[in-house]
Design a protein around this motif. Structure first.
Motif, PDB file in Angstrom:
ATOM      1  N   GLU A 117       6.431  -2.823  -2.090  1.00 34.73           N
ATOM      2  CA  GLU A 117       8.169  -2.842  -3.287  1.00 34.73           C
ATOM      3  C   GLU A 117       7.268  -0.553  -3.565  1.00 34.73           C
ATOM      4  O   GLU A 117       7.820   0.563  -3.102  1.00 34.73           O
ATOM      5  N   ALA A 118       5.956  -0.440  -3.936  1.00 34.94           N
ATOM      6  CA  ALA A 118       5.588   1.668  -4.136  1.00 34.94           C
ATOM      7  C   ALA A 118       5.572   2.050  -3.028  1.00 34.94           C
ATOM      8  O   ALA A 118       5.674   3.343  -2.539  1.00 34.94           O
ATOM      9  N   ARG A 119       5.852   1.487  -1.777  1.00 35.18           N
ATOM     10  CA  ARG A 119       6.122   1.877  -0.478  1.00 35.18           C
ATOM     11  C   ARG A 119       7.445   2.815  -0.119  1.00 35.18           C
ATOM     12  O   ARG A 119       7.911   3.367   1.032  1.00 35.18           O
ATOM     13  N   ALA A 146       0.626   5.268 -10.822  1.00 34.20           N
ATOM     14  CA  ALA A 146       1.018   4.509 -10.609  1.00 34.20           C
ATOM     15  C   ALA A 146       1.542   3.687  -9.493  1.00 34.20           C
ATOM     16  O   ALA A 146       0.941   2.363  -8.813  1.00 34.20           O
ATOM     17  N   VAL A 147       1.976   4.835  -8.423  1.00 28.70           N
ATOM     18  CA  VAL A 147       2.407   4.814  -7.524  1.00 28.70           C
ATOM     19  C   VAL A 147       1.218   4.907  -6.629  1.00 28.70           C
ATOM     20  O   VAL A 147       0.998   3.955  -5.346  1.00 28.70           O
ATOM     21  N   VAL A 148       0.673   5.046  -6.293  1.00 31.03           N
ATOM     22  CA  VAL A 148      -0.490   5.712  -5.442  1.00 31.03           C
ATOM     23  C   VAL A 148      -1.281   4.382  -6.093  1.00 31.03           C
ATOM     24  O   VAL A 148      -2.152   3.975  -5.272  1.00 31.03           O
ATOM     25  N   PHE A 149      -1.972   3.917  -7.240  1.00 30.14           N
ATOM     26  CA  PHE A 149      -2.678   2.425  -7.478  1.00 30.14           C
ATOM     27  C   PHE A 149      -2.276   0.936  -7.155  1.00 30.14           C
ATOM     28  O   PHE A 149      -2.720   0.466  -6.116  1.00 30.14           O
ATOM     29  N   SER A 150      -0.787   0.931  -6.954  1.00 32.40           N
ATOM     30  CA  SER A 150       0.381   0.046  -6.992  1.00 32.40           C
ATOM     31  C   SER A 150       0.102   0.101  -5.183  1.00 32.40           C
ATOM     32  O   SER A 150      -0.308  -1.120  -3.991  1.00 32.40           O
ATOM     33  N   ARG A 151      -0.063   1.460  -4.300  1.00 33.53           N
ATOM     34  CA  ARG A 151      -0.230   0.868  -3.342  1.00 33.53           C
ATOM     35  C   ARG A 151      -1.487   0.937  -2.124  1.00 33.53           C
ATOM     36  O   ARG A 151      -1.859   0.429  -1.284  1.00 33.53           O
ATOM     37  N   GLY A 197      -3.239  12.194   5.543  1.00 32.13           N
ATOM     38  CA  GLY A 197      -1.338  12.163   6.250  1.00 32.13           C
ATOM     39  C   GLY A 197      -1.015  10.821   5.316  1.00 32.13           C
ATOM     40  O   GLY A 197       0.060  10.667   5.753  1.00 32.13           O
ATOM     41  N   ALA A 198      -1.668   9.874   4.531  1.00 34.43           N
ATOM     42  CA  ALA A 198      -0.605   8.798   3.987  1.00 34.43           C
ATOM     43  C   ALA A 198       0.333   9.620   2.700  1.00 34.43           C
ATOM     44  O   ALA A 198       1.141   8.911   2.587  1.00 34.43           O
ATOM     45  N   LEU A 199      -0.103  10.948   2.697  1.00 36.87           N
ATOM     46  CA  LEU A 199       0.969  11.689   1.311  1.00 36.87           C
ATOM     47  C   LEU A 199       1.117  13.041   1.082  1.00 36.87           C
ATOM     48  O   LEU A 199       0.460  13.929   1.969  1.00 36.87           O
ATOM     49  N   SER A 200       2.258  13.671   1.092  1.00 37.04           N
ATOM     50  CA  SER A 200       2.794  14.925   1.445  1.00 37.04           C
ATOM     51  C   SER A 200       1.872  15.674   0.365  1.00 37.04           C
ATOM     52  O   SER A 200       0.982  15.261  -0.389  1.00 37.04           O
TER      53      SER A 200
END
Length: 490
Positions: A274-276, A296-301, A331-334
């Motif tokens: 879901e975080a992706r 939280a999003v980065v840790f979830s991913r 490239g994983a994050l903006s």
């Protein structure tokens, strides 16, 4: 004489351009919204379908009913709800949208009764209801059963406000489970002192609710669906939202802000998959997204032990992999999210978390803190002297140049021993090795350390294939040396 007239048939055709099911839904939803904006506690909706039309009847128990009877038939008159961002009405459109579709209709309320038929409009102010309002009309939509069922399905998506029970053909509209509820500042449309609708920022409540089975997540304005989002939850905004006149959509920037605000309160509920989601990626890029939500999003991913790829320390990245850590590449994050990650130290570079062992000379190369703990040769034990002589004897055969040993006793050292390209001595740390290591003489452990460190003369990366090939080569050379010149090992 009025400046212009409204073509009822033309308005009806304009409404029907989105399809019959959606046209019927919008007309009925406008009438239901009118009742929800009153003091009513119950709203009853009944739809009956035949081949050529749909009969719509909506009744509520509002004690006041229509305060101004002319509101039922005056299009774009000043609405009492324009100045109230918590009410659904804007342009006095509710009944007019339904009337435009009707062959005939009647409105019965506390201030009188209005009949609409082929002869026009007639008003009877004496025929009053004791309470509430009733709208009944024959909607001139020739619909097949599938279209009618689709309209009823759309009506089932409505979210009644708290304290108002709403029935459609005797079936109560279901309520969605509440995931989160909070207050935030969002743009809204509200009338100014001159009665002109303007946009301004205002605090409002936002409910995050679980969609029912097979239901697509949507953004709602005060319980009325506005646009599908395909996100995980419904967002019910408890004030007027910025809309186009046909209520078809909201500005992209508005939806992005809503998503960010929702994420701030639900990020810890997201699974790795879901975080992706795309909407989550857009949300963490928004300026409204909190540091905690981004974390939280980065840790979830990637997991809480993730590291950032470190080009300055290739081995550190491999060490992180070997420890089961995820290494996050550029490239994983903006760029916007990377700025937030770095500024708030949410994830650290691999070189800071799993640093590789560096060749070290006590500070001369800048790889460690300078110290004064060198052990002078005059204090070397017999074992230390033996190891130094051995390294000087074998190093020319292994790496083509003479290398010796030096000894320190310091907790600053990166390990038990250290050596690198261009250095003249293998540095042994007595603090790490202990006296027994040296007193035992030329043990298998010493042989292993010497081969390992001399391999770093060519390759510094412990986890590279080249390093293992170098170890194999030096091991083979050392074996050949033992066979051809055994005296070196005595």
């Amino acid at each position: 004489m009025n400046w212009f007239d409204v073509d009822k048939a033309g308005l009806a055709r304009l409404l029907e351009r989105h399809g019959k099911a959606k046209t019927l839904f919008r007309a009925v939803a406008e009438l239901i919204s009118n009742s929800w904006d009153t003091a009513a506690t119950q709203v009853n909706v009944r739809l009956t379908h035949n081949r050529n039309c749909v009969t719509v009847q909506i009744e509520d128990n509002d004690p006041n009913g229509f305060l101004k009877l002319s509101d039922a038939f005056t299009l774009f008159a000043e609405s009492s709800r324009k100045g109230d961002a918590d009410k659904r009405g804007r342009f006095n459109l509710g009944e007019k949208l339904a009337l435009a579709l009707c062959n005939e209709a009647i409105i019965h309320t506390t201030t009188g009764t209005i009949v609409f038929d082929r002869n026009g409009r007639s008003v009877n102010r004496r025929r009053k209801a004791a309470r509430g309002s009733l709208f009944k009309g024959e909607v001139a939509l020739a619909m097949h059963q599938g279209e009618f069922d689709a309209a009823r399905l759309l009506l089932s998506q409505l979210m009644p406000p708290d304290g108002v029970t709403t029935y459609v053909n005797d079936v109560e509209l279901r309520r969605r489970a509440l995931i989160a509820s909070f207050t935030a500042t969002l743009p809204t449309e509200i009338a100014n002192d001159d009665g002109v609708l303007t946009r301004r920022n205002r605090d409002c409540a936002i409910d995050v609710r679980q969609p029912l089975q097979n239901e697509t997540a949507m953004l709602y304005e005060l319980g009325v669906p506005v646009v599908e989002t395909d996100d995980y939850h419904h967002y019910n905004i408890h004030q007027k939202v910025p809309l186009t006149l046909d209520r078809e959509n909201v500005p992209p920037a508005y939806l992005r802000d809503v998503r960010a605000l929702v994420l701030n309160h639900t990020a810890n509920l997201l699974s790795q998959n879901e975080a992706r989601a795309t909407w989550v990626t857009e949300a963490i890029e928004d300026e409204q997204a909190s540091v905690d939500a981004v974390r939280a999003v980065v840790f979830s991913r990637y997991g809480e032990n993730a590291v950032v790829f470190d080009p300055s320390d290739p081995e550190a990245n491999k060490l992180a992999y070997s420890e089961g850590r995820q290494v996050i590449h550029g490239g994983a994050l903006s760029r916007v999210v990377w700025d937030k990650v770095r500024e708030n130290r949410i994830v650290l570079p691999a070189g800071q978390v799993t640093p590789s062992a560096k060749a070290w000379d006590g500070g001369g190369s800048g790889n460690a803190i300078p110290f004064d703990d060198w052990i002078p040769e005059s204090k070397w034990s017999a074992g230390m002297q033996r190891i130094d002589r051995f390294i000087r004897d074998v190093s020319p055969h292994l790496i083509g140049r003479v290398v010796g040993a030096q000894y320190v006793a310091t907790f600053h050292h990166l390990g038990a021993a250290s050596f690198g390209p261009g250095q003249s001595d293998i540095t042994f740390n007595k603090f790490r090795c202990g006296n027994a290591y040296f007193d035992a003489g030329l043990t298998d452990e010493v042989f292993g350390t010497v081969v390992h460190e001399l391999a770093h003369d060519r390759v510094t990366d412990h986890l590279s294939n080249d390093f293992y090939k170098q170890l194999e080569l030096l091991g083979a050379k050392l074996t050949r040396l033992a066979l051809e010149k055994p005296e070196v090992f005595r």
